[in-house]
Structures are given as structure tokens and as C-alpha cells.
Design a protein around this motif. Structure first.
Motif, PDB file in Angstrom:
ATOM      1  N   ASP A   1      44.941  44.693  53.812  1.00  8.19           N
ATOM      2  CA  ASP A   1      43.956  45.201  54.913  1.00  8.19           C
ATOM      3  C   ASP A   1      42.628  45.135  54.447  1.00  8.19           C
ATOM      4  N   ALA A   2      42.140  45.463  53.212  1.00  7.95           N
ATOM      5  CA  ALA A   2      41.019  45.667  52.863  1.00  7.95           C
ATOM      6  C   ALA A   2      40.248  44.124  52.784  1.00  7.95           C
ATOM      7  N   LEU A   3      40.965  43.362  52.312  1.00  8.40           N
ATOM      8  CA  LEU A   3      40.644  41.841  52.343  1.00  8.40           C
ATOM      9  C   LEU A   3      40.350  41.504  53.799  1.00  8.40           C
ATOM     10  N   ALA A   4      41.088  41.627  54.565  1.00  5.29           N
ATOM     11  CA  ALA A   4      41.203  41.182  56.108  1.00  5.29           C
ATOM     12  C   ALA A   4      39.967  41.940  56.609  1.00  5.29           C
ATOM     13  N   ARG A   5      39.570  43.106  56.467  1.00 10.33           N
ATOM     14  CA  ARG A   5      38.439  43.669  56.934  1.00 10.33           C
ATOM     15  C   ARG A   5      37.216  43.062  56.434  1.00 10.33           C
ATOM     16  N   ALA A   6      37.335  42.835  55.145  1.00 12.44           N
ATOM     17  CA  ALA A   6      35.959  42.387  54.390  1.00 12.44           C
ATOM     18  C   ALA A   6      35.594  40.935  55.046  1.00 12.44           C
ATOM     19  N   ILE A   7      36.617  40.207  55.092  1.00 12.48           N
ATOM     20  CA  ILE A   7      36.534  38.817  55.804  1.00 12.48           C
ATOM     21  C   ILE A   7      35.988  38.920  57.352  1.00 12.48           C
ATOM     22  N   ALA A   8      36.682  39.805  58.035  1.00 17.42           N
ATOM     23  CA  ALA A   8      36.324  40.036  59.431  1.00 17.42           C
ATOM     24  C   ALA A   8      34.902  40.402  59.504  1.00 17.42           C
ATOM     25  N   ALA A   9      34.467  41.414  58.533  1.00 19.77           N
ATOM     26  CA  ALA A   9      33.005  41.690  58.779  1.00 19.77           C
ATOM     27  C   ALA A   9      32.297  40.689  58.413  1.00 19.77           C
ATOM     28  N   LEU A  10      32.479  39.820  57.761  1.00 21.51           N
ATOM     29  CA  LEU A  10      31.303  38.742  57.397  1.00 21.51           C
ATOM     30  C   LEU A  10      31.559  37.278  58.184  1.00 21.51           C
ATOM     31  N   CYS A  11      32.749  37.201  58.847  1.00 22.48           N
ATOM     32  CA  CYS A  11      32.772  35.907  59.424  1.00 22.48           C
ATOM     33  C   CYS A  11      33.193  36.050  60.723  1.00 22.48           C
TER      34      CYS A  11
ATOM     35  N   THR B   1      40.996  27.926  43.385  1.00 24.90           N
ATOM     36  CA  THR B   1      42.279  27.604  43.224  1.00 24.90           C
ATOM     37  C   THR B   1      42.471  27.081  41.703  1.00 24.90           C
ATOM     38  N   PRO B   2      43.667  27.597  40.782  1.00 23.88           N
ATOM     39  CA  PRO B   2      44.782  27.988  41.563  1.00 23.88           C
ATOM     40  C   PRO B   2      44.541  29.719  41.887  1.00 23.88           C
ATOM     41  N   GLY B   3      45.456  30.015  42.759  1.00 17.80           N
ATOM     42  CA  GLY B   3      45.336  31.504  43.266  1.00 17.80           C
ATOM     43  C   GLY B   3      46.362  31.954  44.194  1.00 17.80           C
ATOM     44  N   PRO B   4      46.581  33.123  44.449  1.00 17.46           N
ATOM     45  CA  PRO B   4      47.671  33.543  45.521  1.00 17.46           C
ATOM     46  C   PRO B   4      47.420  33.150  46.763  1.00 17.46           C
ATOM     47  N   PRO B   5      48.224  32.815  47.515  1.00 19.61           N
ATOM     48  CA  PRO B   5      48.435  32.614  48.833  1.00 19.61           C
ATOM     49  C   PRO B   5      47.716  33.653  49.845  1.00 19.61           C
ATOM     50  N   ARG B   6      47.664  34.639  49.275  1.00 23.76           N
ATOM     51  CA  ARG B   6      47.199  35.724  50.415  1.00 23.76           C
ATOM     52  C   ARG B   6      46.019  35.428  50.988  1.00 23.76           C
TER      53      ARG B   6
ATOM     54  N   ARG C   1      42.965  32.312  57.516  1.00 20.52           N
ATOM     55  CA  ARG C   1      43.383  31.678  58.576  1.00 20.52           C
ATOM     56  C   ARG C   1      43.653  32.135  59.844  1.00 20.52           C
ATOM     57  N   LEU C   2      44.599  33.533  59.571  1.00 14.96           N
ATOM     58  CA  LEU C   2      45.114  34.552  60.611  1.00 14.96           C
ATOM     59  C   LEU C   2      43.695  34.761  61.226  1.00 14.96           C
ATOM     60  N   ALA C   3      42.565  34.853  60.639  1.00 10.23           N
ATOM     61  CA  ALA C   3      41.367  35.168  61.353  1.00 10.23           C
ATOM     62  C   ALA C   3      40.771  34.145  62.039  1.00 10.23           C
ATOM     63  N   GLY C   4      41.147  32.996  61.760  1.00 12.68           N
ATOM     64  CA  GLY C   4      40.531  31.663  62.171  1.00 12.68           C
ATOM     65  C   GLY C   4      39.466  31.284  61.285  1.00 12.68           C
ATOM     66  N   VAL C   5      39.456  31.676  60.151  1.00 13.50           N
ATOM     67  CA  VAL C   5      38.324  31.377  59.473  1.00 13.50           C
ATOM     68  C   VAL C   5      38.818  30.106  58.389  1.00 13.50           C
TER      69      VAL C   5
ATOM     70  N   HIS D   1      40.652  37.185  38.041  1.00 17.58           N
ATOM     71  CA  HIS D   1      41.255  36.213  38.833  1.00 17.58           C
ATOM     72  C   HIS D   1      43.065  36.473  38.865  1.00 17.58           C
ATOM     73  N   GLU D   2      43.482  36.265  39.913  1.00 14.82           N
ATOM     74  CA  GLU D   2      44.920  35.896  40.030  1.00 14.82           C
ATOM     75  C   GLU D   2      45.420  34.666  39.989  1.00 14.82           C
ATOM     76  N   PRO D   3      46.130  33.872  39.114  1.00 17.41           N
ATOM     77  CA  PRO D   3      46.661  34.564  38.360  1.00 17.41           C
ATOM     78  C   PRO D   3      46.171  34.408  36.826  1.00 17.41           C
ATOM     79  N   THR D   4      45.018  33.610  36.541  1.00 19.54           N
ATOM     80  CA  THR D   4      44.451  33.371  35.356  1.00 19.54           C
ATOM     81  C   THR D   4      43.860  34.541  34.487  1.00 19.54           C
TER      82      THR D   4
END
Length: 323
Positions: free
Chosen positions: A62-72, A82-87, A93-97, A135-138
Motif C-alpha cells: 500500500d505504501a508503494l501504491a500511494r507513493a506511485i499515485a502521489a507522483l504519477c 530487473t531482476p526484481g519482484p513482480p510487485r 500497471r494497476l494504476a495505469g502507469v 534491492h530484491e532479490p540481489t
């Protein structure tokens, strides 16, 4: 390996009785004491932040979603790794970004942040660079050089620092938080109560130029109205939860250090600066309860991702099956 997959391991390392005591006195919905406690807790990472520059969120995602929504806005773009988690890509993309992915640089010994490649990926639509540090997972972290180079790009930064308290092979020039050094650009640092993710306690610290920070905090306040707030019980418990976390955090550090040392004796493991995860080459990508195929993180064939938080006996058995 989602957050809740580690919760059974965390339960053996934390003091749940102390956590229950933290909830014994219900308080009001005033979040000022919680934000002040978070600011004190963040000081351990060298961050000096006013509580007024902290926004609360209902969990790490939720924190990541809010941060993205605040800027985009929809159809804007973020740059991530990449590599990285799919989250990260899923939430954006759920926010249309739109998402532009930049590969980490890799040598025989380690993964590295490639600031030049990030610069090349920036477009007119780019509104933020989204990273995790470690960074996840490295396990790659920010160094003084990469921190300052990212800040010089002039694009706002969103950095998930939920596991920054767990250094492993990190060098002395590691920067434990994007907010720990001066910045000329806007930066949003995400963190959470990592020893009990099911509680859904997370926060966003906002740094950078005053005007940009104030505008972003105002947007985060608007999002809090739309997305919901933490319960009054959790707000009241937050100071006690954070003040009682030291023992569990020490136990986690000992566990992940032990497991990484054992893994390194058995497999080819790149340098792991910090965090709860490690990448390794394995002969069997699908063996072991806590061994995740690297393909889920966009790693090449033959790589796996392991949780270093796993109970040592289970961890060793997984290594026997995979390496």
C-alpha cells in the motif's frame, strides 16, 4: 516468496507477548505519536526527519501504491530495475502507469546499480525512479556515489527500504537510507514494521526540496482519505512496537548471517550487501520449500532466490535438495 511466507519464521524470532502488550491500551486516532516514534526509529539509519514529513500506510504494498499515485497519473511512466519482484510492475500497471525496466549490471562477483542505464531509460513521461535498497532479490544497496548520481538525474526517487536494517556484505560507503544524505530532488523512502508484516504498519518519509516535499505530502494526505487509514489500536501501539523490536531484529541479523555463510560454502553466490534474500546458481531450480525459481524475478535459467530468514534446519535441507 511473498511477505506472509516469512511470517512463520518471524514468529519464532520476535516477542509476540511484548507486541500484545503494546495493544493493551487503546488510544485515539491521533497519528502524531506514531509518526514521532517512526522518526526516532529511523534515526538508527542516520535519518533525521520531522514527523510531519512522514505519511502512514496500510502495509508495504500500500505504501508503494500511494507513493506511485502521489507522483504519477495514468499513462505516466516509472523506471525500475530487473531482476526484481513482480510487485513493483503489478502495482504500477494497476494504476495505469507504464514501466520501463533497466537491468542491473552484473560481474562475476556481484550485481551493481547502473545509473547510466537508468539515465538512458528516462523519457518525457518518466515521473519517478522506483528502487528497493537493499534491492530484491540481489541485496544491492545505495552507496554514496550511486545515491548522489541518482539525485543528480533530476527525477523523483521512490526507494523501498524495508530491509535496510540488515547489512551483510555492505561496504563502508553504504548509504542506509535515501534520506540519510542531502538531496536536490524529491525522494520518497518507504519502510515498514518488517518483523510483523501482517500488522500492515508502513510509512513513507518525504525528503528533498521543501516545496516539492510539501506538495507530495498534501497528495499523500488526500490518498489517505481515499485509501483508508491505520486503525486507532495500531496507531496507539506503534511506539511500543518499535521500541520493543531490537531483540527480534538482532535475532534476524544472526539468522541471515548464519544462513548466508552456509549458502556461500555450498554454492556460487554473488555479493549480498544487505537484506533477507540471496541469489545463487543451483542444479535444481524447483527444490526446497523456501527456494524460489529465479525466473519469477526475471533471473536467467539456473538461478534461484532463497530466503535467508528460513529456520537453519529447513534451510540446510533445502540446500541439500538444490545444490
Amino acid at each position: 516468496m511473498r511477505e506472509h511466507d516469512d511470517d512463520s519464521e518471524l514468529a519464532t524470532l520476535r516477542d509476540d507477548a511484548a507486541m500484545l502488550r503494546a495493544f493493551s491500551t487503546l488510544g485515539s486516532a491521533d497519528d502524531a505519536p506514531a509518526r514521532a516514534a517512526i522518526a526516532r526509529d529511523w534515526a538508527d539509519l542516520g535519518v533525521s526527519i520531522e514527523p510531519s514529513r512522514i505519511a502512514l500506510a496500510c502495509g508495504r504494498d500500500d505504501a508503494l501504491a500511494r507513493a506511485i499515485a502521489a507522483l504519477c497519473e495514468p499513462h505516466d511512466e516509472i523506471v525500475t530495475l530487473t531482476p526484481g519482484p513482480p510487485r513493483v510492475t503489478s502495482i504500477a500497471r494497476l494504476a495505469g502507469v507504464h514501466v520501463a525496466q533497466v537491468p542491473l549490471a552484473r560481474t562475476d562477483e556481484r550485481f551493481e546499480l547502473d545509473v547510466a542505464a537508468i539515465y538512458d531509460a528516462i523519457s518525457e513521461r518518466t515521473r519517478a525512479i522506483v528502487l528497493s535498497a537493499p534491492h530484491e532479490p540481489t541485496g544491492v544497496v545505495l552507496t554514496e556515489e550511486t545515491h548522489d548520481a541518482l539525485g543528480a538525474l533530476g527525477v523523483p526517487l521512490i526507494v523501498d527500504e524495508s530491509f535496510a536494517r540488515y547489512p551483510l556484505d555492505a561496504s563502508l560507503d553504504r548509504v542506509p537510507s535515501v534520506l540519510a544524505r542531502p538531496l536536490e530532488t524529491l525522494a520518497l523512502a518507504i519502510s515498514s514494521f518488517e518483523i510483523a508484516p501482517a500488522l500492515g504498519l508502513a510509512w513513507i518519509g518525504v525528503g528533498g526540496p521543501l516545496h516539492d516535499a510539501e506538495d507530495t505530502l498534501a497528495k499523500l494526505d488526500e490518498l489517505a482519505i481515499a485509501r483508508g487509514a491505520l486503525s486507532s489500536a495500531l496507531l496507539a501501539a506503534t511506539p511500543a512496537l518499535l521500541s520493543s523490536a531490537a531483540v527480534a531484529r538482532d535475532a534476524i541479523r544472526a539468522r541471515i548471517r548464519r544462513n548466508l555463510d552456509v549458502l556461500r560454502a555450498r554454492a556460487e553466490v554473488p555479493w549480498v550487501d544487505a537484506g533477507w534474500r540471496a541469489c545463487a546458481r543451483a542444479r535444481n531450480e524447483n527444490a526446497g520449500a523456501r527456494v524460489c525459481p529465479g525466473a519469477l524475478y526475471d533471473l536467467p535459467p539456473g538461478w534461484v532466490v532463497l530466503s535467508l530468514l528460513t529456520d537453519p534446519a529447513t534451510f540446510d535441507a533445502d540446500l541439500d535438495a538444490s545444490f
